[in-house]
Scaffold this active site. Structure first.
Site: not given
Length: 446
Positions: A297, A333
């Site tokens: 990521n 998230h």
């Protein structure tokens, strides 16, 4: 696997833009990206696409009405993050669902980054860092430009993050290795697509045997302790492949259209890694937690470093800045407790790993043992086992979300990760004092 299929419409869109819109009027490219992105949003979420549309419109108004001010940046951050949190709160379930908040978390970072870059664009060059100069937005973006940037089909669903300045270069036809001509990006794009499909097949074949459901089943709890730990090791490795797949496939779209162009290397060859979210070789071979973080990521981590961590420099405490950055990353998230536990565990492991690496370097006895050639393969295998066991351990709350689920799994293995790394964190200073001679300490201090 359904989430892995989202990026595929990007390839025909990218081919169309590449062959019919390259170096055309920029408004046509903005319009094309807006319409294709909206079509993807509507196809997947129906009328809930209006959430992204509303946030983009309000963001444009913030830029225009508040200008290049700290107020605009703070308003952007508060509004976009609050809207995302509200979305999480009202749509939350105990499972991983494909819903409008999934692309919206990507959009949230993109719009916050735009506000900060727009703010930097109003400063004198002398007060900006080289990185800030690179991304500062000097002109005043139009609504269509902001929409095209936000809805770009190659990154709308799962990323990667990219700046407005890079998008503007793409729209002007400047993201190419041959000025004035289409980029020679077909082969690099196909390579990333093929690699993504390889990981897709790997995940599809292995995931039925290492499922989340088995982790919280009675059958798992009845297994011996060593098996439960080994299962988490394998499960943690496999579960990440679905993310690897998505990022590789979307990266191929970005490369194909030219957004992935990143200048030339030392030998003059074009680089296509501007939108790379994965360093596959490092991901598969590193025995270190920090290595996995650096390979995974990448663009989101770079965004966090550029727009959050470095902007906290005024705190004067690097460790505190890292902790706040990880806290924001966890909340970004979602609101489940598992995200906070995951990133807390990551923070602890990274601190301990760095201390252990310093100790191995500074302690003569440990350095001598580590330098024995015949034992190096054994060390590597042992490091990898520890690395992936506790990487999987950290991912348990991240993937299971709910308190009752991840606590059940952690209880079954006696919270071994927390006990081990907290113990190391507390005892390593004393171990270092015993193993590192005073002259080595003085040399390190200098």
């Amino acid at each position: 696997l359904y989430s892995c299929l989202f990026p595929y419409p990007g390839y025909p869109f990218a081919l169309f833009q590449r062959y019919f819109l390259f170096q055309k009027e920029v408004y046509l490219i903005h319009l094309f990206n807006t319409l294709t992105g909206l079509s993807i949003a509507y196809f997947n979420f129906g009328m809930q696409f209006t959430h992204s549309l509303l946030c983009i419109l309000i963001q444009f108004l913030i830029l225009r009405l508040m200008g290049r001010t700290v107020t605009a940046v703070l308003t952007t951050f508060c509004f976009q993050v609050t809207y995302l949190m509200a979305g999480y709160y009202f749509t939350a379930t105990e499972n991983y669902d494909i819903k409008w908040t999934m692309p919206h978390c990507v959009l949230t970072l993109k719009l916050i980054g735009l506000a900060i870059d727009y703010y930097d664009g109003g400063k004198d060059l002398e007060v900006l860092t080289d990185e800030q100069k690179q991304f500062a937005v000097r002109g005043v973006p139009t609504l269509l430009e902001v929409s095209g940037f936000s809805y770009f089909y190659g990154a709308f669903m799962v990323g990667p993050q990219f700046s407005m300045t890079d998008y503007q270069k793409l729209a002007r036809g400047e993201k190419t290795d041959v000025p004035g001509q289409r980029p020679n990006s077909l082969v690099p794009a196909v390579k990333r697509l093929i690699l993504g499909l390889f990981f897709l097949v790997t995940y599809a074949l292995l995931s039925p045997y290492v499922s989340d459901e088995y982790l919280i089943s009675d059958a798992y709890l009845e297994q011996p302790f060593w098996f439960r730990c080994f299962y988490i090791l394998i499960w943690g490795k496999v579960i990440l492949y679905k993310y690897v797949t998505c990022w590789l496939v979307t990266e191929g779209v970005c490369i194909l259209v030219g957004l992935g162009y990143n200048g030339q290397d030392m030998s003059g060859k074009p680089k296509w890694d501007a939108c790379a979210n994965m360093k596959i070789w490092l991901f598969e071979t590193t025995p270190f937690f920090t290595g996995t973080i650096a390979s995974f990521n990448i663009n989101t981590n770079a965004w966090m470093a550029r727009y959050f961590f470095k902007r906290l420099k005024f705190l004067g405490n690097k460790l505190l800045s890292q902790a706040l950055t990880l806290f924001f990353l966890a909340v970004w998230h979602g609101l489940h407790s598992g995200y906070l536990v995951c990133f807390q565990m990551e923070f602890l492991i990274v601190i301990v790993e760095r201390q252990v690496m310093d100790l191995m370097q500074d302690a003569p006895v440990l350095r001598a043992w580590a330098s024995i050639t015949i034992l190096k393969p054994l060390y590597y295998v042992l490091q990898q086992a520890i690395h992936w066991m506790f990487m999987g351990y950290s991912l348990v709350p991240f993937c299971l979300f709910a308190w009752d689920k991840w606590v059940k799994v952690y209880t079954s293995i006696y919270f071994v990760g927390h006990i081990l790394f907290l113990t190391l964190f507390l005892t390593l200073p004393y171990i270092r004092r015993a193993l590192v001679p005073r002259k080595e300490k003085l040399k390190k201090a200098e």
